[in-house]
Motif scaffolding. Structure first.
Motif, PDB file in Angstrom:
ATOM      1  N   ALA A 100       0.837  -1.207   0.000  1.00  0.00           N
ATOM      2  CA  ALA A 100       0.000   0.000   0.000  1.00  0.00           C
ATOM      3  C   ALA A 100       0.869   1.253   0.000  1.00  0.00           C
ATOM      4  CB  ALA A 100      -0.930  -0.006   1.204  1.00  0.00           C
ATOM      5  N   ARG A 101       1.882   1.283   0.835  1.00  0.00           N
ATOM      6  CA  ARG A 101       2.770   2.458   0.895  1.00  0.00           C
ATOM      7  C   ARG A 101       3.538   2.626  -0.408  1.00  0.00           C
ATOM      8  NH1 ARG A 101       4.822   3.979   6.501  1.00  0.00           N
ATOM      9  NH2 ARG A 101       6.547   4.630   5.218  1.00  0.00           N
ATOM     10  N   HIS A 102       4.008   1.523  -0.970  1.00  0.00           N
ATOM     11  CA  HIS A 102       4.742   1.567  -2.230  1.00  0.00           C
ATOM     12  C   HIS A 102       3.854   2.123  -3.351  1.00  0.00           C
ATOM     13  CE1 HIS A 102       7.644   0.365  -5.291  1.00  0.00           C
ATOM     14  NE2 HIS A 102       6.643  -0.207  -5.951  1.00  0.00           N
ATOM     15  N   ALA A 103       2.636   1.604  -3.453  1.00  0.00           N
ATOM     16  CA  ALA A 103       1.706   2.069  -4.491  1.00  0.00           C
ATOM     17  C   ALA A 103       1.351   3.534  -4.274  1.00  0.00           C
ATOM     18  CB  ALA A 103       0.447   1.201  -4.496  1.00  0.00           C
ATOM     19  N   ALA A 104       1.090   3.919  -3.044  1.00  0.00           N
ATOM     20  CA  ALA A 104       0.712   5.306  -2.749  1.00  0.00           C
ATOM     21  C   ALA A 104       1.834   6.269  -3.136  1.00  0.00           C
ATOM     22  CB  ALA A 104       0.363   5.453  -1.273  1.00  0.00           C
ATOM     23  N   ARG A 105       3.072   5.876  -2.908  1.00  0.00           N
ATOM     24  CA  ARG A 105       4.208   6.740  -3.286  1.00  0.00           C
ATOM     25  C   ARG A 105       4.367   6.830  -4.795  1.00  0.00           C
ATOM     26  NH1 ARG A 105       6.704   4.149   1.032  1.00  0.00           N
ATOM     27  NH2 ARG A 105       7.736   2.715  -0.384  1.00  0.00           N
ATOM     28  N   ARG A 106       4.181   5.728  -5.499  1.00  0.00           N
ATOM     29  CA  ARG A 106       4.478   5.685  -6.937  1.00  0.00           C
ATOM     30  C   ARG A 106       3.331   6.118  -7.841  1.00  0.00           C
ATOM     31  NH1 ARG A 106       6.384   1.440  -9.970  1.00  0.00           N
ATOM     32  NH2 ARG A 106       6.645   3.138 -11.433  1.00  0.00           N
ATOM     33  N   LEU A 107       2.093   5.975  -7.401  1.00  0.00           N
ATOM     34  CA  LEU A 107       0.963   6.350  -8.252  1.00  0.00           C
ATOM     35  C   LEU A 107       0.931   7.866  -8.433  1.00  0.00           C
ATOM     36  CD1 LEU A 107      -1.729   3.927  -6.884  1.00  0.00           C
ATOM     37  CD2 LEU A 107      -0.969   4.058  -9.281  1.00  0.00           C
ATOM     38  N   ARG A 108       0.866   8.328  -9.686  1.00  0.00           N
ATOM     39  CA  ARG A 108       0.819   9.762  -9.983  1.00  0.00           C
ATOM     40  C   ARG A 108      -0.641  10.196 -10.087  1.00  0.00           C
ATOM     41  NH1 ARG A 108       5.263   8.329 -13.566  1.00  0.00           N
ATOM     42  NH2 ARG A 108       3.797   8.381 -15.305  1.00  0.00           N
ATOM     43  N   VAL A 109      -1.260  10.298  -8.927  1.00  0.00           N
ATOM     44  CA  VAL A 109      -2.656  10.699  -8.813  1.00  0.00           C
ATOM     45  C   VAL A 109      -2.758  11.700  -7.663  1.00  0.00           C
ATOM     46  CG1 VAL A 109      -3.568   8.531  -9.730  1.00  0.00           C
ATOM     47  CG2 VAL A 109      -3.187   8.747  -7.288  1.00  0.00           C
ATOM     48  N   ALA A 110      -3.900  12.359  -7.563  1.00  0.00           N
ATOM     49  CA  ALA A 110      -4.084  13.348  -6.502  1.00  0.00           C
ATOM     50  C   ALA A 110      -4.472  12.713  -5.174  1.00  0.00           C
ATOM     51  CB  ALA A 110      -5.142  14.373  -6.914  1.00  0.00           C
ATOM     52  N   GLY A 111      -4.986  11.489  -5.186  1.00  0.00           N
ATOM     53  CA  GLY A 111      -5.374  10.816  -3.954  1.00  0.00           C
ATOM     54  C   GLY A 111      -5.367   9.309  -4.145  1.00  0.00           C
ATOM     55  N   VAL A 112      -4.951   8.598  -3.121  1.00  0.00           N
ATOM     56  CA  VAL A 112      -4.938   7.135  -3.163  1.00  0.00           C
ATOM     57  C   VAL A 112      -5.804   6.622  -2.019  1.00  0.00           C
ATOM     58  CG1 VAL A 112      -3.527   5.041  -3.056  1.00  0.00           C
ATOM     59  CG2 VAL A 112      -2.608   7.106  -4.130  1.00  0.00           C
ATOM     60  N   MET A 113      -6.830   5.862  -2.361  1.00  0.00           N
ATOM     61  CA  MET A 113      -7.713   5.277  -1.372  1.00  0.00           C
ATOM     62  C   MET A 113      -7.269   3.831  -1.159  1.00  0.00           C
ATOM     63  SD  MET A 113      -9.641   7.827  -0.892  1.00  0.00           S
ATOM     64  CE  MET A 113      -8.681   9.114  -1.651  1.00  0.00           C
ATOM     65  N   ILE A 114      -6.809   3.509   0.038  1.00  0.00           N
ATOM     66  CA  ILE A 114      -6.356   2.165   0.355  1.00  0.00           C
ATOM     67  C   ILE A 114      -7.546   1.375   0.902  1.00  0.00           C
ATOM     68  CG2 ILE A 114      -4.717   0.761   1.672  1.00  0.00           C
ATOM     69  CD1 ILE A 114      -3.382   2.680  -0.347  1.00  0.00           C
ATOM     70  N   ASN A 115      -7.856   0.264   0.270  1.00  0.00           N
ATOM     71  CA  ASN A 115      -8.950  -0.626   0.659  1.00  0.00           C
ATOM     72  C   ASN A 115     -10.305   0.070   0.686  1.00  0.00           C
ATOM     73  OD1 ASN A 115      -7.169  -2.774   0.839  1.00  0.00           O
ATOM     74  ND2 ASN A 115      -6.760  -2.410   2.993  1.00  0.00           N
ATOM     75  N   ASP A 116     -10.500   1.014  -0.228  1.00  0.00           N
ATOM     76  CA  ASP A 116     -11.791   1.676  -0.392  1.00  0.00           C
ATOM     77  C   ASP A 116     -11.879   2.165  -1.836  1.00  0.00           C
ATOM     78  OD1 ASP A 116     -14.295   2.760   0.131  1.00  0.00           O
ATOM     79  OD2 ASP A 116     -13.665   3.630   2.030  1.00  0.00           O
TER      80      ASP A 116
END
Length: 128
Positions: free
Chosen positions: A70-86
């Motif tokens: 989750a942390r790896h994806a949140a850092r690498r995704l070039r988006v304005a917001g990352v929803m983890i498990n939602d």
């Protein structure tokens, strides 16, 4: 039961598409409808790279039991917001909201609304 993707007037039934080519319009552009394309990946970074190819990005949803993934994806995704498990429609009124890439037209949320609805003024005194 009606098939997915069937149109009834201005409504289109929710549709899942599998085996979509990377170059298909539905994979490269926002569909603005109840359509989701499904892609199979065996490596997390390959999935993130594919998601990052989009010109427009608002939120991403990432489902996992692994906090490190989750942390790896949140850092690498070039988006304005990352929803983890939602889902990407998760939102609180006080949470900032906006886009990334070509989809970045500013931010919404209480702090940003206050700034947009305020007028600043500079007042200078010269004490002689």
């Amino acid at each position: 039961m009606r098939p997915a993707g069937e149109r009834a007037g201005s409504l289109v039934r929710p549709t899942l598409l599998a085996n979509v080519a990377d170059t298909a319009r539905v994979a490269c552009h926002e569909a603005f409808g109840p359509v989701a394309s499904l892609f199979r990946f065996t490596e997390l970074d390959a999935a993130i790279d594919a998601a990052n190819r989009a010109d427009y990005a608002i939120h991403a949803a990432f489902f996992t039991e692994s906090i490190s993934h989750a942390r790896h994806a949140a850092r690498r995704l070039r988006v304005a917001g990352v929803m983890i498990n939602d889902s990407t429609d998760y939102r609180l009124d006080a949470m900032l909201f906006g886009g990334a890439g070509r989809g970045n037209m500013g931010r919404e949320g209480v702090r940003f609304a206050m700034r947009e609805m305020s007028q600043t003024k500079v007042i200078c005194f010269h004490d002689a």
